[in-house]
Enzyme design. Structure first.
Site, PDB file in Angstrom:
ATOM      1  N   ARG A 124     -22.172  37.425  71.951  1.00  0.00           N
ATOM      2  CA  ARG A 124     -22.445  37.557  70.516  1.00  0.00           C
ATOM      3  C   ARG A 124     -23.914  37.315  70.180  1.00  0.00           C
ATOM      4  O   ARG A 124     -24.445  37.929  69.257  1.00  0.00           O
ATOM      5  CB  ARG A 124     -21.551  36.600  69.724  1.00  0.00           C
ATOM      6  CG  ARG A 124     -20.128  37.093  69.724  1.00  0.00           C
ATOM      7  CD  ARG A 124     -19.189  36.158  69.038  1.00  0.00           C
ATOM      8  NE  ARG A 124     -17.907  36.823  68.844  1.00  0.00           N
ATOM      9  CZ  ARG A 124     -16.796  36.214  68.501  1.00  0.00           C
ATOM     10  NH1 ARG A 124     -16.793  34.904  68.314  1.00  0.00           N
ATOM     11  NH2 ARG A 124     -15.685  36.899  68.339  1.00  0.00           N
ATOM     12  N   GLY A 170      -9.561  40.495  63.984  1.00  0.00           N
ATOM     13  CA  GLY A 170      -8.748  40.651  62.775  1.00  0.00           C
ATOM     14  C   GLY A 170      -9.361  41.595  61.758  1.00  0.00           C
ATOM     15  O   GLY A 170      -8.647  42.337  61.077  1.00  0.00           O
ATOM     16  N   GLY A 179      -8.206  41.436  70.174  1.00  0.00           N
ATOM     17  CA  GLY A 179      -8.721  40.303  70.935  1.00  0.00           C
ATOM     18  C   GLY A 179      -8.448  40.503  72.410  1.00  0.00           C
ATOM     19  O   GLY A 179      -9.358  40.628  73.234  1.00  0.00           O
ATOM     20  N   LYS A 181       3.822  41.622  69.573  1.00  0.00           N
ATOM     21  CA  LYS A 181       4.697  41.739  68.410  1.00  0.00           C
ATOM     22  C   LYS A 181       4.433  42.941  67.527  1.00  0.00           C
ATOM     23  O   LYS A 181       3.297  43.337  67.331  1.00  0.00           O
ATOM     24  CB  LYS A 181       4.542  40.480  67.559  1.00  0.00           C
ATOM     25  CG  LYS A 181       5.069  39.251  68.255  1.00  0.00           C
ATOM     26  CD  LYS A 181       4.987  38.051  67.342  1.00  0.00           C
ATOM     27  CE  LYS A 181       5.703  36.868  67.973  1.00  0.00           C
ATOM     28  NZ  LYS A 181       5.513  35.652  67.204  1.00  0.00           N
TER      29      LYS A 181
END
Ligand code: ADP
Ligand code: MG
Length: 393
Positions: A39, A373, A352, A199
């Site tokens: 980053r 996200g 992720g 999920k």
């Protein structure tokens, strides 16, 4: 609406100006050592451009999740030496934004300062306008290069953007908006999305948003098992979301042709008994066994579809890729994306674990979104507050 980027500003908008720049320096730290500096490196093009244009760069970022005020464990001060090395220039540290304005005015053209963790101040996560005013004293214009934080309306990502003019995106943010935006606006066809992971529940809004736009949606991961069950198949001890069965049935009924399920799976009695794993077809999963990956025929089927695509978006691993041999399906998809890319397809990976799964292959893919996200919310069609607050083109 397209957003203005740093590239759109005339030189006089930057020369001698203090560019308050929201970056993502939320790096992993173990025992005071940065374990992954990706980053920090990723922020360099924007910072270098600003310095080259004579701006004074004042950096804002959060680090971790400090609770209840300053905590040395989450201080950005500890990253200064490493960041100075990467930048090749000294970095001034501003411990308190409330009295940092003098420092930013004293800085030479091309100077760089880093402000302490934005989350040390209680107003940050409440998008407090007063904290935003404090941040705004540190700059003349605002640049947001932290796409991964843009889905949150915080003082350093949203409120402050309304107080400084111009307020534009940095190069990382610009890239994310360009490639993710292209998926939603006018993808070259065929456009195929591959979704996997644990999920359905976390991905349902992405599925709903992408289904009308894609030509095919390939399903892998544990998510596929909920669809298998919805079709009345036995899935043994596989991870299934019983409360999403109706949803899965509904999706199969309305979009059955676009939804491509695995032909078969690699199963085992448990993750620990990976050495007993074996492939079976989707209609032959025995009781007492669980699905941990897609099987080889599915890898071939998915690959054959993907190499014909001109746009691909992938989120979510095809299996429990952390535990070999259940990484095979995920690796096959990664390779298929690279192969499609060589034939000219636009290949975008987001998420992720999916991003971790393509580590080291970034230069063979069109875009690897580090947005986590934020990228999913963007693809759900939601407006991200940190993006909305920037100036329109
Ligand atoms: P991303 O972070 O890329 O959005 P997710 O968090 O949705 O992806 O899913 C990743 C997780 O899904 C991984 O930890 C992986 O082990 C798990 N997973 C994938 N397939 C299965 C499966 N068949 N059974 C159990 N877990 C699975
Ligand atoms: Mg995940």
């Amino acid at each position: 609406m397209k957003k203005k980027s740093l590239r759109d500003l005339p030189p006089q908008a930057l020369d001698g100006k203090r560019a308050l720049t929201r970056v993502d320096f939320n790096v992993p730290i173990k025992n005071g050592k940065i374990t992954d500096d990706t980053r920090l490196r990723a922020s360099l093009p924007t910072i270098k451009y600003l310095r080259d244009k004579g701006a004074r760069v004042v950096l804002l970022s959060h680090l971790g999740r400090p609770k209840g005020g300053p905590d040395p464990q989450f201080s950005l001060k500890q990253i200064v030496p490493e960041f100075e090395k990467l930048l090749g220039a000294p970095v001034e540290f501003i411990p308190d934004p409330a009295n940092g304005a003098a420092t930013t005015r004293r800085m030479p053209r091309g100077g760089v300062a880093l402000v302490e963790n934005t989350r040390f101040w209680p107003g940050e996560e409440k998008n407090d306008p007063d904290l935003a005013k404090t941040f705004a004293t540190l700059g003349d214009l605002y640049v947001n290069d932290a796409f991964g934080s843009a889905h949150r309306a915080h003082s350093s990502t949203e409120a402050v953007a309304h107080l400084l003019k111009p307020a534009v995106s940095g190069f990382l943010m610009e890239r994310e908006l360009e490639y993710l935006g292209q998926l939603l606006e006018n993808p070259k066809r065929p456009f195929i999305a591959v979704l996997g992971g644990a999920k359905i529940s976390g991905k349902i809004d992405v599925i709903r948003s992408l289904l009308p736009k894609v030509d095919e949606l390939l399903i892998g991961g544990a998510m596929a098992c909920t669809f298998f069950r919805a079709l009345g198949l036995e899935v043994g001890d596989s991870l299934v979301e019983p409360d999403r069965l109706d949803l899965a049935r509904d999706l199969l009924a309305t979009s059955g042709k676009k939804l491509i399920l695995p032909r078969g799976a690699v199963i085992a009695p448990s993750l620990e008994r990976a050495k007993d794993s074996k492939p079976v077809s989707a209609d032959s999963i025995p009781k007492g066994w669980a699905v941990f990956d897609i099987d080889e025929p599915t890898q071939h089927d998915f690959r054959a579809r993907l190499v014909r695509a001109r746009t691909i978006f992938w989120n979510g691993p095809m299996g429990v890729f952390e535990t070999p041999p259940f990484d095979a399906g995920t690796r096959a998809i990664a390779n298929a994306l690279v192969e499609a890319g060589k034939k000219g397809a636009v290949t975008v990976v987001g998420g992720g674990d999916s991003v971790a799964a393509v580590a080291g292959m970034e230069d063979k893919l069109t875009h690897v979104s580090t947005g986590g996200g934020a990228s999913l919310e963007f693809l759900e069609g939601k407006e991200l507050p940190g993006v909305a607050a920037l100036e329109d083109k």
